[in-house]
Design an enzyme around this catalytic site. Sequence first.
Site, PDB file in Angstrom:
ATOM      1  N   CYS A 122       0.821  -1.196   0.000  1.00 43.58           N
ATOM      2  CA  CYS A 122       0.000   0.000   0.000  1.00 43.58           C
ATOM      3  C   CYS A 122       0.859   1.251   0.000  1.00 43.58           C
ATOM      4  CB  CYS A 122      -0.899   0.001   1.234  1.00 43.58           C
ATOM      5  SG  CYS A 122      -1.802  -1.551   1.477  1.00 43.58           S
ATOM      6  N   TYR A 167       8.653  -2.738 -10.406  1.00 39.43           N
ATOM      7  CA  TYR A 167       7.266  -2.430 -10.750  1.00 39.43           C
ATOM      8  C   TYR A 167       6.592  -1.398  -9.848  1.00 39.43           C
ATOM      9  CZ  TYR A 167       2.200  -3.183 -11.347  1.00 39.43           C
ATOM     10  OH  TYR A 167       0.864  -3.010 -11.542  1.00 39.43           O
ATOM     11  N   GLY A 193      -1.887   1.519  -4.524  1.00 39.31           N
ATOM     12  CA  GLY A 193      -3.119   0.895  -4.057  1.00 39.31           C
ATOM     13  C   GLY A 193      -4.339   1.575  -4.625  1.00 39.31           C
ATOM     14  N   ASN A 252       1.782  -0.792   5.513  1.00 37.86           N
ATOM     15  CA  ASN A 252       2.160  -1.281   4.192  1.00 37.86           C
ATOM     16  C   ASN A 252       3.029  -2.512   4.370  1.00 37.86           C
ATOM     17  OD1 ASN A 252       3.110  -1.648   1.545  1.00 37.86           O
ATOM     18  ND2 ASN A 252       4.721  -0.124   1.820  1.00 37.86           N
ATOM     19  N   GLY A 253       2.539  -3.668   3.943  1.00 40.86           N
ATOM     20  CA  GLY A 253       3.337  -4.882   4.060  1.00 40.86           C
ATOM     21  C   GLY A 253       2.500  -6.088   4.435  1.00 40.86           C
TER      22      GLY A 253
END
Length: 444
Positions: A9, A230, A35, A103-104
């Site tokens: 995220c 990416y 996200g 995030n993770g």
Amino acid sequence: MISKIKEHCGIVGIHNVPDAPRIVYETLKFLQHRGQESAGITFLDKDRLSTVKGLGLVEDALDPIILKSSNFSIGHVRYSTTGRGVIDEAQPLSDGKIALAFNGTIPNYINYNVRIDTEFIYEVLKNQEDIRQGIRKLVDVADGGYSLVVLTNKGELIGLRDPKGFRPLVLGKLGSGYIIASEDSAIRQLGGIVIRDVKPGEMIYIKNGSIESEIVARDEVHFCSFEYIYFSRADSIIDGVSVYRARVRLGEILAENHPAKADIVVPVPESSVPIALGFSRKSGIPLEYGLVRTSVSKRSFIMPSQDKRESIVEEKFGVVGEVVRNKKIILIDDSIVRGTTMKKLVKLIRENGASEIHVRIGSPMIRYPCYMGIDFPNKKELIANDKNEMEIAKSIGADSVEYLSIDEMIKAIGRQDLCHACFSGMYPLKHSYDFSKLSVSMKG
């Protein structure tokens, strides 16, 4: 049933900056690539934290008009693998006293009586009298890759990066206050000053305009290689390494070691464009934009379910027929995960008259699931799990397919401390996890 959550995220926290919630709103738009499923903002309203959140892109999920004036705020854009898309799993998660944006992935949350790993973090933090002690406890018990921001009703802002440094996190100056965000590009786009990357295992504690730093834990660093390939914006710099420059080098090494005879090089927009540029420069084959990405398209890889991914692929690309017609093409992409996008693109380009299509990929073959926050949930979904390059080429309808090796990827990015578990199966975790069976086994 245990919910299968992976969070890759975008997060942001702002301390002591006027109109912080609206600035967070703008920052989340700059982090939208991380996200697309939901967005949320928490802000300090007198002595209590208020939260607004919704489903979809930032501008659809949130109405900035309802954001109150505050100098303290955090925000979150979410991508997950649940496929549920429900508002109760959107972040930030808050009880009015503590709010967190995460995030993770912390896979060992399944050992606790919680639905998702974000709840696991919240339970650890709320059960400690001091928020800093809660952070120390979290690092001690959590296994996985993560970064997070926490806001308290006392006006404390905390940023944390896990000890292995899987996920990026950056500290910056914004006017008279401070900002912590997933990527430095967002801070610079706001007009802020980037101070530095948060170090692996470091807790940044900000209160009353003062910053304290503490290395909560030290470990061997394993930064996610997919951030360079990416996820991150091309204009971001992570731990001193330019994402754009790394992608160009991926393409250069791809051209050196995996050439093909062709008339033009065509990138799959957007993250693979620098890779294609590097390939074109090194090979001498001209770069042409044979594929056009629509301005309203979403990133199909981070859609939460397969049917949504396939529908997005159909909507987001157009083919420039006069560019590809009767041409031998080298089609460049950053990765192939399930093969959904590439198969459809090869078909579209052939239908527009290309004579040959040679696919070249700026990453190694993705053969294994990820337990640190990328949507590779099980081996059966990965096209490279049980196929070699020739078999993959046949499966997607290409004349040939070649990937970078792991060593070539490491050389291109220029970091020896990369996590390559999804390519090699070598997981830098305390445990191994099999979400398909919802089991956890000790690795020692």
